[in-house]
Write an enzyme that holds these catalytic residues in place. Structure first.
Site, PDB file in Angstrom:
ATOM      1  N   LYS A  79     -12.042   2.864   1.155  1.00  0.00           N
ATOM      2  CA  LYS A  79     -10.959   2.416   2.043  1.00  0.00           C
ATOM      3  C   LYS A  79     -11.121   2.973   3.452  1.00  0.00           C
ATOM      4  CE  LYS A  79     -10.006   0.464  -1.575  1.00  0.00           C
ATOM      5  NZ  LYS A  79     -10.429  -0.926  -1.757  1.00  0.00           N
ATOM      6  N   GLU A 135      -1.672   6.851   6.302  1.00  0.00           N
ATOM      7  CA  GLU A 135      -1.185   5.629   6.960  1.00  0.00           C
ATOM      8  C   GLU A 135       0.304   5.761   7.202  1.00  0.00           C
ATOM      9  OE1 GLU A 135      -1.943   2.090   4.675  1.00  0.00           O
ATOM     10  OE2 GLU A 135      -4.108   2.269   4.854  1.00  0.00           O
ATOM     11  N   HIS A 140       2.420  -2.310  -9.052  1.00  0.00           N
ATOM     12  CA  HIS A 140       1.172  -2.818  -8.491  1.00  0.00           C
ATOM     13  C   HIS A 140       0.508  -3.862  -9.373  1.00  0.00           C
ATOM     14  CE1 HIS A 140       1.955   0.165  -5.562  1.00  0.00           C
ATOM     15  NE2 HIS A 140       1.805   1.147  -6.421  1.00  0.00           N
ATOM     16  N   ARG A 158     -13.899  -9.998  -5.299  1.00  0.00           N
ATOM     17  CA  ARG A 158     -14.047 -10.714  -6.577  1.00  0.00           C
ATOM     18  C   ARG A 158     -13.244 -12.008  -6.516  1.00  0.00           C
ATOM     19  NH1 ARG A 158     -10.002  -6.677  -7.367  1.00  0.00           N
ATOM     20  NH2 ARG A 158      -7.991  -7.717  -7.634  1.00  0.00           N
TER      21      ARG A 158
HETATM   22  C1  MV4 Z   1       1.241   0.582   1.582  1.00  0.00           C
HETATM   23  C2  MV4 Z   1       2.614   0.310   1.538  1.00  0.00           C
HETATM   24  C3  MV4 Z   1       3.366   0.656   2.639  1.00  0.00           C
HETATM   25  N1  MV4 Z   1       2.789   1.227   3.702  1.00  0.00           N
HETATM   26  N2  MV4 Z   1       0.707   1.173   2.663  1.00  0.00           N
HETATM   27  C4  MV4 Z   1       0.242  -0.691  -2.883  1.00  0.00           C
HETATM   28  C5  MV4 Z   1      -1.013  -1.246  -3.421  1.00  0.00           C
HETATM   29  C6  MV4 Z   1      -2.073  -0.819  -2.488  1.00  0.00           C
HETATM   30  N3  MV4 Z   1      -3.031  -1.856  -2.354  1.00  0.00           N
HETATM   31  C7  MV4 Z   1      -1.369  -0.530  -1.223  1.00  0.00           C
HETATM   32  N4  MV4 Z   1       0.022  -0.522  -1.505  1.00  0.00           N
HETATM   33  C8  MV4 Z   1       0.922  -0.279  -0.540  1.00  0.00           C
HETATM   34  N5  MV4 Z   1       0.429   0.290   0.582  1.00  0.00           N
HETATM   35  C9  MV4 Z   1       1.477   1.480   3.675  1.00  0.00           C
HETATM   36  N6  MV4 Z   1       0.927   2.067   4.751  1.00  0.00           N
HETATM   37  C10 MV4 Z   1       3.131  -0.303   0.411  1.00  0.00           C
HETATM   38  C11 MV4 Z   1       2.285  -0.596  -0.635  1.00  0.00           C
HETATM   39  C12 MV4 Z   1       2.898  -1.211  -1.760  1.00  0.00           C
HETATM   40  C13 MV4 Z   1       2.548  -2.486  -2.164  1.00  0.00           C
HETATM   41  C14 MV4 Z   1       1.559  -3.223  -1.545  1.00  0.00           C
HETATM   42  C15 MV4 Z   1       1.224  -4.467  -1.959  1.00  0.00           C
HETATM   43  C16 MV4 Z   1       1.884  -5.018  -3.042  1.00  0.00           C
HETATM   44  C17 MV4 Z   1       2.857  -4.319  -3.678  1.00  0.00           C
HETATM   45  C18 MV4 Z   1       3.198  -3.042  -3.258  1.00  0.00           C
HETATM   46  C19 MV4 Z   1       4.192  -2.342  -3.924  1.00  0.00           C
HETATM   47  C20 MV4 Z   1       4.521  -1.099  -3.522  1.00  0.00           C
HETATM   48  C21 MV4 Z   1       3.865  -0.514  -2.445  1.00  0.00           C
END
Ligand code: MV4
Length: 504
Positions: A116, A199, A234, A291
């Protein structure tokens, strides 16, 4: 075109790829573990080979065995599906070494997006909008300084993580130090890599992703977005295309960014660029999935394209058969992921024998299933049993079609999350497309609709009473009852922990 390919996967995605093979005149080779001998993908393929015990690391993750089957069967290429080896660059390299085409992106692109922090550095250099934060691993003092500068809340993320693993939300300065230490040790344990970065936390974002497709001649296109905000822990639960918050202008801008991201990574074949979208509809690159994704059918329905056909043609060296300006979106598609799990019991996996299966069909309904009546869903793998996809000219009609299809759907013998979809599809916020990533948790935290509010429960109760009275030899339900072993859930959980099974 390839004459024969091997599908290094199981369940609905293996069946999906086999269907594409059949349509293209490509012979398909299935592989199966001991518990999958009678699985649907095995009977649908032209040939099938055993690759070992149920435990994934001994079968579906066993690179040597899979390559041996490819050699013995004469397959020219390998489609990895999703999960298992699909994002393992070592597998992609091993395929190449064995003279087999890996149907997916080049290994270096997989490796770049797998880190990442490396991905953030590359995306920053490519001018892709990122969530504010660091683009490299940080020490605690560096994290404290950056958090003070950006302001709280912040998220600590594992460089080797992704998909929600190894994340920590920090709301105040006092929480940073302990959270940082925990995040580092969790990252080390889970990924054998303690690197973490920071972040800014985006509150209740939407998760919107762009499908991209690139050939090996430098052509890259985007195929619109998927709205994937309805998720729990997630794990996506419902996906749609298009998103209600993305208009033509925003789609163009997100698409251009996604293509730029893929181009700068040297990406080819099918991939997905994930974005967080805030309440102002500003979007930020999150990660790229290297993918074919579970939810690819909603994109297929609104674009009229077959993504698996295109993956095979691209891997064979063909040029993309269309340009960006030829891609047009029509109608609306929605997908429900049907899992063998118990919504009454915290969504614990509910494997077991499917004693009865009535599947939806009719206008605008697609079901991508990996099961059949009489099959026993094993406890060793992800319990996704099928994907139900509805398509119609607009969102309201697609949702009505999905409600109708859900009413046609019956799975007997095991618990499924079907009842949850009925609730979601009737929820006023979902109907109005007010769905951020907190939507489903809020719905589940609220009390379920009172039983009998729709009159159906009363009808069901009367029907059950009549049925029980008319069938005195039966056990009351009239259906054979599967007795779940007391420890079914914990067995699955410990197996999942052992194997590191994760959903896609
Ligand atoms: C975040 C976020 C808020 N702010 N990053 C969750 C999965 C991972 N791919 C990244 N995720 C998140 N990153 C920042 N800076 C909130 C999430 C997140 C989320 C993201 C996508 C789909 C569902 C989610 C559920 C909770 C938190």
């Amino acid at each position: 075109m390839f004459k024969k390919i091997l599908i290094a996967n199981r369940g609905e995605i293996a069946v999906r790829v086999i269907r594409a093979c059949r349509e293209l005149g490509v012979a398909s080779v299935a592989v199966f573990s001991d518990v999958d001998r009678a699985a649907l993908h095995v009977s649908q393929a032209d040939e099938a080979y055993p690759i070992g015990p149920a435990a994934a690391h001994e079968s579906y993750l066993n690179i040597a065995r899979i390559l041996d089957v490819a050699r013995r069967s004469g397959a020219e290429a390998i489609h990895p599906g999703y999960g298992f080896l699909s994002e393992n660059s070592g597998f992609a390299r091993a395929c190449a070494q064995a003279g087999l085409k890996f149907i997916g992106p080049p290994a270096p692109a997989m490796e770049l997006m797998g880190s990442k922090t490396r991905a953030r550095q590359a995306m920053q250099a490519a001018g892709v909008p990122l969530v504010p934060g660091s683009a490299r691993g940080l020490s605690l003092p560096e994290a404290e300084a950056l958090a003070a500068e950006m302001g709280f809340p912040v998220m600590i993320k594992a460089a080797a993580g992704g998909g929600g693993k190894g994340m920590r939300l920090v709301r105040t300065a006092g929480e940073l130090k302990p959270a940082f230490a925990t995040a580092q040790s969790e990252a080390l344990r889970a990924f054998n890599d303690a690197e973490v970065y920071l972040e800014k936390f985006i509150e209740n974002p939407r998760h919107i992703e762009i499908q991209v497709l690139g050939d090996e001649h430098g052509n890259l296109v985007y195929l619109g977005e998927r709205e994937c905000s309805v998720q729990r822990r997630h794990q996506k639960v419902i996906e749609e295309a298009p998103s209600a918050v993305v208009d033509e202008d925003m789609r163009k801008r997100m698409g251009a960014v996604a293509v730029q991201a893929a181009k700068s990574a040297g990406y080819t074949n099918a991939g997905t660029v994930e974005f967080l979208v805030d309440s102002k509809r500003d979007f930020y690159f999150l990660e790229m999935n290297t993918r074919l994704q579970v939810e690819h059918p909603v994109t297929e329905l609104v674009t009229g394209l077959d993504l698996v056909h295109l993956q095979l043609r691209i891997a064979f060296g063909e040029k993309l058969p269309f340009r960006q300006e030829d891609v047009a979106l029509h109608g609306h598609a929605v997908e429900c992921r049907i899992y063998a799990e118990d919504p009454e019991n915290n969504f614990f996996p509910s494997p077991g024998k499917i004693t009865r299966l009535l599947r939806p069909s009719g206008p605008g309904v697609r079901e991508d299933s990996g099961v059949y009546e009489g099959w026993t869903v094993p406890l060793d793998y992800d319990p996704l049993i099928s994907k139900l996809i509805a398509y119609a000219p607009d969102r309201a009609a697609a949702l009505a079609r999905m409600r109708r299809a859900l009413d046609e759907y019956f799975v007997g013998g095991i618990k499924t999350n079907l009842p949850l979809f009925r609730r979601i599809l009737e929820h006023p916020d979902f109907v109005a497309a007010r769905t951020d990533t907190g939507f489903l948790d809020r719905l589940l935290a609220s009390r379920p609709a009172p039983a009998g509010a729709d009159g159906l429960s009363a009808i069901a109760a009367v029907s059950a009473a009549i049925f029980a009275a008319a069938a005195p030899q039966a056990n009351g339900s009239g259906a054979p009852q599967r007795q779940a072993p007391k420890d079914a859930a914990s067995t699955w959980k410990s197996a999942a922990r052992r194997e590191g099974i994760e959903r896609q």
